[in-house]
Motif scaffolding. Structure first.
Motif, PDB file in Angstrom:
ATOM      1  N   ILE A  65      49.715  39.303  42.609  1.00  0.00           N
ATOM      2  CA  ILE A  65      48.978  38.612  43.682  1.00  0.00           C
ATOM      3  C   ILE A  65      47.580  39.204  43.831  1.00  0.00           C
ATOM      4  O   ILE A  65      46.588  38.470  43.948  1.00  0.00           O
ATOM      5  CB  ILE A  65      49.771  38.674  45.006  1.00  0.00           C
ATOM      6  CG1 ILE A  65      51.063  37.872  44.881  1.00  0.00           C
ATOM      7  CG2 ILE A  65      48.919  38.167  46.172  1.00  0.00           C
ATOM      8  CD1 ILE A  65      52.064  38.114  45.998  1.00  0.00           C
ATOM      9  N   ASP A  66      47.483  40.530  43.804  1.00  0.00           N
ATOM     10  CA  ASP A  66      46.167  41.180  43.905  1.00  0.00           C
ATOM     11  C   ASP A  66      45.247  40.727  42.785  1.00  0.00           C
ATOM     12  O   ASP A  66      44.062  40.446  43.012  1.00  0.00           O
ATOM     13  CB  ASP A  66      46.306  42.700  43.870  1.00  0.00           C
ATOM     14  CG  ASP A  66      46.890  43.267  45.145  1.00  0.00           C
ATOM     15  OD1 ASP A  66      46.971  42.542  46.164  1.00  0.00           O
ATOM     16  OD2 ASP A  66      47.279  44.458  45.129  1.00  0.00           O
ATOM     17  N   ASN A  67      45.767  40.654  41.546  1.00  0.00           N
ATOM     18  CA  ASN A  67      44.947  40.193  40.421  1.00  0.00           C
ATOM     19  C   ASN A  67      44.476  38.760  40.633  1.00  0.00           C
ATOM     20  O   ASN A  67      43.324  38.434  40.371  1.00  0.00           O
ATOM     21  CB  ASN A  67      45.744  40.274  39.120  1.00  0.00           C
ATOM     22  CG  ASN A  67      45.384  41.483  38.311  1.00  0.00           C
ATOM     23  OD1 ASN A  67      44.810  42.435  38.816  1.00  0.00           O
ATOM     24  ND2 ASN A  67      45.726  41.448  37.041  1.00  0.00           N
ATOM     25  N   ALA A  68      45.391  37.906  41.081  1.00  0.00           N
ATOM     26  CA  ALA A  68      45.027  36.501  41.292  1.00  0.00           C
ATOM     27  C   ALA A  68      43.895  36.384  42.311  1.00  0.00           C
ATOM     28  O   ALA A  68      42.969  35.589  42.138  1.00  0.00           O
ATOM     29  CB  ALA A  68      46.248  35.707  41.750  1.00  0.00           C
ATOM     30  N   LEU A  69      43.962  37.185  43.353  1.00  0.00           N
ATOM     31  CA  LEU A  69      42.933  37.119  44.397  1.00  0.00           C
ATOM     32  C   LEU A  69      41.654  37.852  43.999  1.00  0.00           C
ATOM     33  O   LEU A  69      40.578  37.535  44.497  1.00  0.00           O
ATOM     34  CB  LEU A  69      43.474  37.667  45.711  1.00  0.00           C
ATOM     35  CG  LEU A  69      44.571  36.811  46.339  1.00  0.00           C
ATOM     36  CD1 LEU A  69      45.175  37.508  47.548  1.00  0.00           C
ATOM     37  CD2 LEU A  69      44.033  35.434  46.716  1.00  0.00           C
ATOM     38  N   LYS A  70      41.767  38.813  43.107  1.00  0.00           N
ATOM     39  CA  LYS A  70      40.578  39.544  42.654  1.00  0.00           C
ATOM     40  C   LYS A  70      39.709  38.654  41.785  1.00  0.00           C
ATOM     41  O   LYS A  70      38.490  38.679  41.864  1.00  0.00           O
ATOM     42  CB  LYS A  70      40.989  40.786  41.869  1.00  0.00           C
ATOM     43  CG  LYS A  70      39.800  41.639  41.417  1.00  0.00           C
ATOM     44  CD  LYS A  70      40.231  42.808  40.561  1.00  0.00           C
ATOM     45  CE  LYS A  70      41.019  43.796  41.360  1.00  0.00           C
ATOM     46  NZ  LYS A  70      41.399  44.995  40.604  1.00  0.00           N
ATOM     47  N   TYR A  71      40.349  37.839  40.935  1.00  0.00           N
ATOM     48  CA  TYR A  71      39.596  37.031  39.984  1.00  0.00           C
ATOM     49  C   TYR A  71      39.457  35.572  40.395  1.00  0.00           C
ATOM     50  O   TYR A  71      38.702  34.830  39.786  1.00  0.00           O
ATOM     51  CB  TYR A  71      40.218  37.148  38.588  1.00  0.00           C
ATOM     52  CG  TYR A  71      40.144  38.577  38.092  1.00  0.00           C
ATOM     53  CD1 TYR A  71      38.929  39.120  37.709  1.00  0.00           C
ATOM     54  CD2 TYR A  71      41.271  39.380  38.056  1.00  0.00           C
ATOM     55  CE1 TYR A  71      38.835  40.440  37.290  1.00  0.00           C
ATOM     56  CE2 TYR A  71      41.189  40.697  37.623  1.00  0.00           C
ATOM     57  CZ  TYR A  71      39.964  41.217  37.242  1.00  0.00           C
ATOM     58  OH  TYR A  71      39.883  42.521  36.832  1.00  0.00           O
TER      59      TYR A  71
END
Length: 190
Positions: free
Chosen positions: A88-94
Motif C-alpha cells: 500500500i505504501d508503494n502504491a501511494l508513493k508512486y
C-alpha cells in the motif's frame, strides 16, 4: 580529522547513507525471519486498520477496498501486516491513489493492489523485487526509499506458500497481485 569542510560534509553524507543501507539490510533480515505462530488472520480487519489513515473524513480517501475475505487466513499476522503495508505504501508513493481488490475462493486468496502512478519499463518489472533495487534513481530516501519494501513483501508471501507478481496496467500504473494458498500444506518457512 578532515580539515576541508566540503570534504567533511561529503564524507558525513556517505557515512549516513552507508548507515542507512546497513540498517535496511538488518531490517530486511529481521522482517523475513518469521518467528510467529500461525493463526487465523482476519485480513479484512488487517486491511481496514492499514488504510484507516487514508479514509475520509480525516484522510483524503486515497485508498479503496473492494471485495472481502470470506474467512480468516491461516498465517503469521505481523508479517502479513508488514507485507500489505509495504504494498500500500508503494502504491501511494508512486501514485496518488491505491485500490485493493480481494478475491477469495476455497483454493486461494488473491489480493490485488493497484495504483495510478507512472508504471515501470518492462525490464524493471522483475528487478524491483531485488533487495536494494530502486526504480527511482535519485539517492533521496524521501522519493526512492531503500529498495527493500517489495523484496520483503515477496519473501513474506513466498514464506506463506504464495506468489506475488507485478505488472503494468494498460491504462497506466501498476498492479501487484498476491496469491496466497488457502490450504497450506506445510508451515511457512522459518
Amino acid at each position: 580529522l578532515l580539515e576541508d569542510e566540503a570534504l567533511q560534509h561529503k564524507f558525513g553524507r556517505d557515512l549516513d547513507e552507508l548507515e542507512l543501507l546497513v540498517k535496511g539490510a538488518l531490517q530486511c533480515v529481521k522482517d523475513t525471519d518469521i518467528h510467529e505462530n500461525i493463526e487465523p488472520v482476519n485480513l479484512n480487519l488487517l486491511l481496514e486498520c492499514l488504510i484507516e489513515p487514508y479514509l475520509l473524513p480525516h484522510g483524503n480517501g486515497r485508498v479503496t477496498v473492494t471485495g472481502r475475505a470470506s474467512r480468516p487466513f491461516s498465517g503469521k499476522p505481523l508479517v502479513l501486516r508488514r507485507c500489505m503495508g509495504n504494498l500500500i505504501d508503494n502504491a501511494l508513493k508512486y501514485g496518488t491513489e491505491a485500490e485493493i481488490r480481494i478475491e477469495d475462493s476455497s483454493e486461494r486468496l488473491r489480493i490485488r493492489v493497484l495504483d495510478n502512478g507512472p508504471g515501470l519499463s518492462d525490464d524493471l518489472v522483475e528487478k524491483v523485487f531485488d533487495p536494494f533495487f530502486r526504480a527511482e534513481p535519485s539517492r533521496n530516501r524521501e522519493t526512492g526509499g531503500s529498495g527493500l519494501g517489495l523484496s520483503i513483501a515477496r519473501n513474506i508471501v513466498m514464506a506463506h506458500g504464495g506468489d506475488i507478481q507485478l505488472r503494468n496496467r494498460p491504462q497506466g500504473g501498476l498492479e501487484i497481485v498476491v496469491d496466497l494458498p488457502r490450504n497450506l500444506r506445510k508451515e511457512p518457512s522459518q
